[in-house]
Design a protein around this motif. Structure first.
Motif, PDB file in Angstrom:
ATOM      1  N   TYR A  18       0.761  -1.144  -0.057  1.00 22.93           N
ATOM      2  CA  TYR A  18      -0.141  -0.134  -0.066  1.00 22.93           C
ATOM      3  C   TYR A  18       1.005   1.060  -0.015  1.00 22.93           C
ATOM      4  N   ILE A  19       0.589   2.437  -0.789  1.00 21.52           N
ATOM      5  CA  ILE A  19       1.265   3.432  -0.961  1.00 21.52           C
ATOM      6  C   ILE A  19       0.350   4.705  -0.918  1.00 21.52           C
ATOM      7  N   HIS A  20       0.492   5.537  -0.239  1.00 25.32           N
ATOM      8  CA  HIS A  20      -0.171   6.877  -0.087  1.00 25.32           C
ATOM      9  C   HIS A  20       0.714   7.937  -0.109  1.00 25.32           C
ATOM     10  N   MET A  21       0.750   8.654  -1.033  1.00 24.96           N
ATOM     11  CA  MET A  21       1.727   9.669  -1.282  1.00 24.96           C
ATOM     12  C   MET A  21       1.138  11.078  -0.927  1.00 24.96           C
ATOM     13  N   ASN A  22       2.057  11.921  -0.047  1.00 25.53           N
ATOM     14  CA  ASN A  22       1.459  13.335   0.050  1.00 25.53           C
ATOM     15  C   ASN A  22       2.790  14.451  -0.537  1.00 25.53           C
ATOM     16  N   GLU A  23       2.436  14.744  -1.724  1.00 19.08           N
ATOM     17  CA  GLU A  23       3.338  15.631  -2.316  1.00 19.08           C
ATOM     18  C   GLU A  23       3.906  16.852  -1.539  1.00 19.08           C
ATOM     19  N   ALA A  24       2.622  17.186  -1.186  1.00 18.45           N
ATOM     20  CA  ALA A  24       2.998  18.725  -0.460  1.00 18.45           C
ATOM     21  C   ALA A  24       4.062  18.715   0.652  1.00 18.45           C
ATOM     22  N   ASP A  25       3.752  17.648   1.594  1.00 21.88           N
ATOM     23  CA  ASP A  25       4.901  17.442   2.626  1.00 21.88           C
ATOM     24  C   ASP A  25       6.019  16.463   2.352  1.00 21.88           C
ATOM     25  N   GLN A  26       5.981  15.929   1.337  1.00 14.41           N
ATOM     26  CA  GLN A  26       7.135  15.042   0.811  1.00 14.41           C
ATOM     27  C   GLN A  26       7.222  13.731   1.588  1.00 14.41           C
ATOM     28  N   PHE A  27       6.094  13.275   2.148  1.00 12.04           N
ATOM     29  CA  PHE A  27       6.123  11.887   2.717  1.00 12.04           C
ATOM     30  C   PHE A  27       5.069  10.906   2.034  1.00 12.04           C
ATOM     31  N   VAL A  28       5.578   9.657   2.409  1.00 10.80           N
ATOM     32  CA  VAL A  28       4.542   8.674   1.955  1.00 10.80           C
ATOM     33  C   VAL A  28       4.317   7.618   2.907  1.00 10.80           C
ATOM     34  N   ILE A  29       2.885   7.252   2.863  1.00 10.67           N
ATOM     35  CA  ILE A  29       2.562   6.167   3.981  1.00 10.67           C
ATOM     36  C   ILE A  29       2.523   4.846   3.183  1.00 10.67           C
ATOM     37  N   PHE A  30       3.343   3.987   3.789  1.00  6.71           N
ATOM     38  CA  PHE A  30       3.479   2.487   3.316  1.00  6.71           C
ATOM     39  C   PHE A  30       2.813   1.577   4.473  1.00  6.71           C
ATOM     40  N   SER A  31       2.217   0.744   3.812  1.00 11.00           N
ATOM     41  CA  SER A  31       1.632  -0.570   4.595  1.00 11.00           C
ATOM     42  C   SER A  31       2.384  -1.982   3.642  1.00 11.00           C
ATOM     43  N   GLY A  32       2.908  -2.917   4.430  1.00  7.88           N
ATOM     44  CA  GLY A  32       3.431  -4.104   3.817  1.00  7.88           C
ATOM     45  C   GLY A  32       4.831  -3.827   3.389  1.00  7.88           C
ATOM     46  N   LEU A  33       5.763  -2.475   3.890  1.00  6.43           N
ATOM     47  CA  LEU A  33       6.952  -2.378   3.517  1.00  6.43           C
ATOM     48  C   LEU A  33       7.817  -2.700   5.038  1.00  6.43           C
ATOM     49  N   THR A  34       8.756  -3.633   4.891  1.00 10.19           N
ATOM     50  CA  THR A  34       9.842  -3.928   6.126  1.00 10.19           C
ATOM     51  C   THR A  34      10.924  -2.832   5.863  1.00 10.19           C
ATOM     52  N   MET A  35      11.778  -2.863   7.102  1.00  7.41           N
ATOM     53  CA  MET A  35      12.707  -2.379   7.113  1.00  7.41           C
ATOM     54  C   MET A  35      13.790  -2.770   6.317  1.00  7.41           C
ATOM     55  N   GLN A  36      13.964  -4.084   6.234  1.00 15.55           N
ATOM     56  CA  GLN A  36      14.817  -4.875   5.367  1.00 15.55           C
ATOM     57  C   GLN A  36      14.637  -4.553   3.774  1.00 15.55           C
ATOM     58  N   GLN A  37      13.281  -4.556   3.300  1.00 11.51           N
ATOM     59  CA  GLN A  37      13.096  -4.093   1.998  1.00 11.51           C
ATOM     60  C   GLN A  37      13.404  -2.606   1.766  1.00 11.51           C
ATOM     61  N   PHE A  38      13.231  -1.862   2.635  1.00  9.64           N
ATOM     62  CA  PHE A  38      13.639  -0.497   2.383  1.00  9.64           C
ATOM     63  C   PHE A  38      15.348  -0.356   2.144  1.00  9.64           C
ATOM     64  N   VAL A  39      16.053  -1.077   3.005  1.00  9.55           N
ATOM     65  CA  VAL A  39      17.400  -0.849   3.002  1.00  9.55           C
ATOM     66  C   VAL A  39      18.028  -1.407   1.754  1.00  9.55           C
ATOM     67  N   GLN A  40      17.462  -2.914   1.502  1.00  8.47           N
ATOM     68  CA  GLN A  40      17.715  -3.354   0.272  1.00  8.47           C
ATOM     69  C   GLN A  40      17.532  -2.637  -1.154  1.00  8.47           C
ATOM     70  N   ASN A  41      16.636  -1.830  -1.178  1.00  4.10           N
ATOM     71  CA  ASN A  41      16.037  -1.297  -2.386  1.00  4.10           C
ATOM     72  C   ASN A  41      15.992   0.266  -2.573  1.00  4.10           C
ATOM     73  N   ALA A  42      16.341   0.895  -1.410  1.00  2.41           N
ATOM     74  CA  ALA A  42      16.338   2.371  -1.408  1.00  2.41           C
ATOM     75  C   ALA A  42      17.842   2.935  -1.772  1.00  2.41           C
ATOM     76  N   GLY A  43      18.660   2.246  -2.266  1.00  6.17           N
ATOM     77  CA  GLY A  43      20.035   2.661  -2.812  1.00  6.17           C
ATOM     78  C   GLY A  43      20.984   2.594  -1.495  1.00  6.17           C
ATOM     79  N   PRO A  44      22.166   2.909  -1.700  1.00 13.87           N
ATOM     80  CA  PRO A  44      23.198   2.889  -0.577  1.00 13.87           C
ATOM     81  C   PRO A  44      22.632   4.266   0.513  1.00 13.87           C
ATOM     82  N   LEU A  45      22.679   3.488   1.661  1.00 15.81           N
ATOM     83  CA  LEU A  45      22.183   4.555   2.931  1.00 15.81           C
ATOM     84  C   LEU A  45      23.705   5.102   3.567  1.00 15.81           C
ATOM     85  N   GLN A  46      23.254   6.323   4.347  1.00 14.80           N
ATOM     86  CA  GLN A  46      24.280   6.777   4.856  1.00 14.80           C
ATOM     87  C   GLN A  46      24.254   5.993   6.519  1.00 14.80           C
TER      88      GLN A  46
END
Length: 250
Positions: A18-46
């Motif tokens: 699930y994805i709900h995008m708030n363009e004005a405030d530059q955030f997205v609400i996700f459901s069904g997203l894990t921390m592992q998925q984010f780290v593996q697919n968001a690109g290299p993290l600082q």
């Protein structure tokens, strides 16, 4: 004679997010997203400055009196939360030298974000050079992420779904694998074309077609405001009975 299209069985779908995008405030609400998925697919993290966590092996920054995870330890940090999801809030930063340049006001703003899960002003700081602010709730049924570049959220979803496709294709019998053509691939452009729907809140559902050159469908269903993201999974069967608003075939 009118032919009624048979609904697909819910259990035959490969992935939902699930994805709900708030363009004005530059955030997205996700459901069904894990921390592992984010780290593996968001690109290299600082490095990750921890605003709320239960991680025991973090480093400590004296200037902010906050704990952080060095970039080389991010994968270890992620594994810690694979089996015990919890409230997790962090903001990335370029290096500790910059972290030590934060003003008292900026430090107070970070504490506010960690407590309220929302910023007082833009959560993107020149000193930190951060790309994200990651705010998940218990069991990660909902995750709120601020993106410096909002299209990075779509790129994240595309990467996750393409990884699901690759895992599926690699698990196929040898004689059915596409040796020359490679794996089917959802493109960023295909998803960006449906960005207006994402601003309303959508469930993305991935399905593998059989006996077809175009092997996958990504179904997009708009969800009414009365449906809370963390309740989708309890009502998934009912939600999937509705025809998709759009379908991307690839």
């Amino acid at each position: 004679m009118i032919m009624v299209k048979k609904a697909r069985d819910t259990e035959n779908y490969l992935h939902h997010i699930y994805i709900h995008m708030n363009e004005a405030d530059q955030f997205v609400i996700f459901s069904g997203l894990t921390m592992q998925q984010f780290v593996q697919n968001a690109g290299p993290l600082q490095h990750l400055l921890l605003l709320k966590h239960e991680y025991e092996d973090s480093s400590f920054n004296i200037h902010t009196q906050l704990e952080f995870v060095p970039d080389e330890e991010v994968l270890s940090f992620t594994k810690e939360y694979m089996d015990k999801p919890t409230d997790l809030r962090w903001i990335d930063f370029a290096d500790e030298r910059r972290l030590n340049m934060l003003t008292p006001q900026e430090q107070a703003e970070l504490l506010y974000i960690g407590h309220k899960k929302e910023p007082i002003r833009s959560p993107f700081y020149y000193q930190l050079q951060n790309r994200f602010v990651y705010l998940s709730n218990e069991e990660e049924s909902m995750t709120k992420i601020y993106f410096r570049e909002l299209n990075d959220s779509i790129h994240l979803v595309v990467n996750i779904l393409n990884q699901v496709v690759r895992d599926k294709e690699r698990g196929a019998p040898f004689w059915r694998r596409k040796q020359k053509e490679g794996y089917p691939e959802l493109t960023l452009e295909q998803c960006i074309a449906h960005k207006p729907l994402m601003k309303e809140g959508v469930l993305l559902s991935l399905f593998k077609l059989e006996k077809s050159k175009a092997t996958y469908d990504l179904e997009i269903r708009s969800l009414p405001e009365s449906v809370f993201p963390d309740e989708i999974w309890d009502e998934l069967t009912a939600v999937m009975k509705h025809n998709p608003d759009e379908t991307i075939r690839f």
